[in-house]
Design an enzyme around this catalytic site. Structure first.
Site, PDB file in Angstrom:
ATOM      1  CG  LEU A  89     -32.223  -5.097  -7.088  1.00  0.00           C
ATOM      2  CD1 LEU A  89     -33.354  -4.821  -6.104  1.00  0.00           C
ATOM      3  CD2 LEU A  89     -30.875  -4.706  -6.482  1.00  0.00           C
ATOM      4  CE1 TYR A 115     -42.011  -7.769 -19.880  1.00  0.00           C
ATOM      5  CE2 TYR A 115     -42.271  -5.483 -19.206  1.00  0.00           C
ATOM      6  CZ  TYR A 115     -41.460  -6.529 -19.608  1.00  0.00           C
ATOM      7  OH  TYR A 115     -40.107  -6.339 -19.724  1.00  0.00           O
TER       8      TYR A 115
END
Length: 310
Positions: free
Chosen positions: A201, A55
């Site tokens: 989401l 990341y």
């Protein structure tokens, strides 16, 4: 017994990048922005942080490590390995690479062990027993608590369970992404594997920020890295979102709050990994915890999902 984890974890994939994509390393949240987000998450009660070595090309782990050192607190930690640390670098689950990458993760995080270590993807080039042998060796040395996998199919998880002792799987799962309902979730329930849901989401699609016929908001996933979510841009999705927004409105919460509450109501889901971009994006977490989904609401959501299928 299923692995016990915090119900909600802070996803840190946007610290210094946008996930593991090398072309976005150095973008995403700055370290100062990441610190403010971690402060707000900790104050909200989120004590489990989820990251990966790739990341931001290591920037995510580094930011978490500096935050831990400066705040004097120790969240529970999940990190992962598979993807390259820079464009053209090596990747995969070779045992020697795992040993190297795990140590570099611990160094960036400034800790002597992580609670959960995941294979970030399936590696067809390395036999699973070799990968899990490396994970087991790390457990024996006290460098990791438990291990698991991510982005595995039901067939791949079955193979993993035959080759080792993974205790968790982290996959994408939300009101818009439900491919694991038929095969993988039942397998996890049967074998006592903790199912961890990332993308709850759906790249912002379940926040209501994307409107039919309107430009995507600046800085949103659809302007930064739209490829994983482009298939949502259709009439079926917008019609489903309208129905879900109506259900959310009837219960006095946001669409995002409803989406998280729907996941929290599913006992098969051990943990939800949320990836907010700003402290105020944590508000739906409080909504979801304060307003659990009722049985009539669950039925209404199920009806909307069923009727939305083409």
């Amino acid at each position: 017994m299923r692995l016990t984890v915090s119900r909600i974890a802070l996803g840190c994939g946007n610290f210094g990048g946008v996930g593991s994509a090398p072309e976005f390393f150095g973008r995403g949240l700055t370290e100062d922005q990441a610190f403010r987000l971690m402060d707000a998450a900790w104050e909200t009660g989120l004590i489990h942080f989820d990251t990966a070595d790739a990341y931001g090309g290591g920037r995510s782990e580094q930011a978490i490590g500096r935050w831990i050192a400066s705040r004097g607190v120790r969240p529970r930690l999940t990190t992962k390995t598979f993807n390259p640390m820079k464009a053209g670098a090596d990747h995969g689950l070779d045992p020697d690479r795992i040993a190297r990458q795990l140590q570099s993760s611990l160094d960036r995080l400034g800790v002597d062990h992580v609670d959960l270590y995941l294979a970030h993807d399936f590696d067809p080039a390395v036999p699973l027993p070799e990968t899990f042998g490396a994970f087991g060796a790390a457990q024996t040395r006290g460098l990791i608590g438990d291990y698991g996998v991510s982005n595995f199919s039901a067939r791949q998880l079955s193979a993993a369970l035959a080759a080792g002792a993974p205790r968790a799987i982290q996959n994408s799962y939300s009101l818009l992404v439900r491919q694991d309902e038929t095969g993988l979730l039942p397998l996890c329930a049967e074998r006592g594997i903790a199912y961890l849901a990332f993308g709850p989401l759906a790249g912002g699609w379940l926040t209501g920020k994307y409107r039919r016929g309107a430009p995507y908001p600046d800085g949103s996933r659809m302007t930064q890295r739209p490829e994983p979510y482009q298939h949502f841009s259709n009439d079926t999705t917008f019609e489903l979102l309208a129905r879900l927004e109506a259900i959310a409105g009837s219960r006095g919460t946001s669409l995002a709050g409803l989406a998280l509450a729907w996941l929290l109501a599913d006992d098969r889901v051990a943990q939800i990994v949320i990836g907010p971009g700003r402290p105020e994006h944590l508000a739906p977490v409080a909504e979801a915890l304060a307003h659990p989904v009722t049985e009539p609401e669950r039925n209404a959501i199920g009806k909307a999902l069923k009727e939305a299928r083409p």
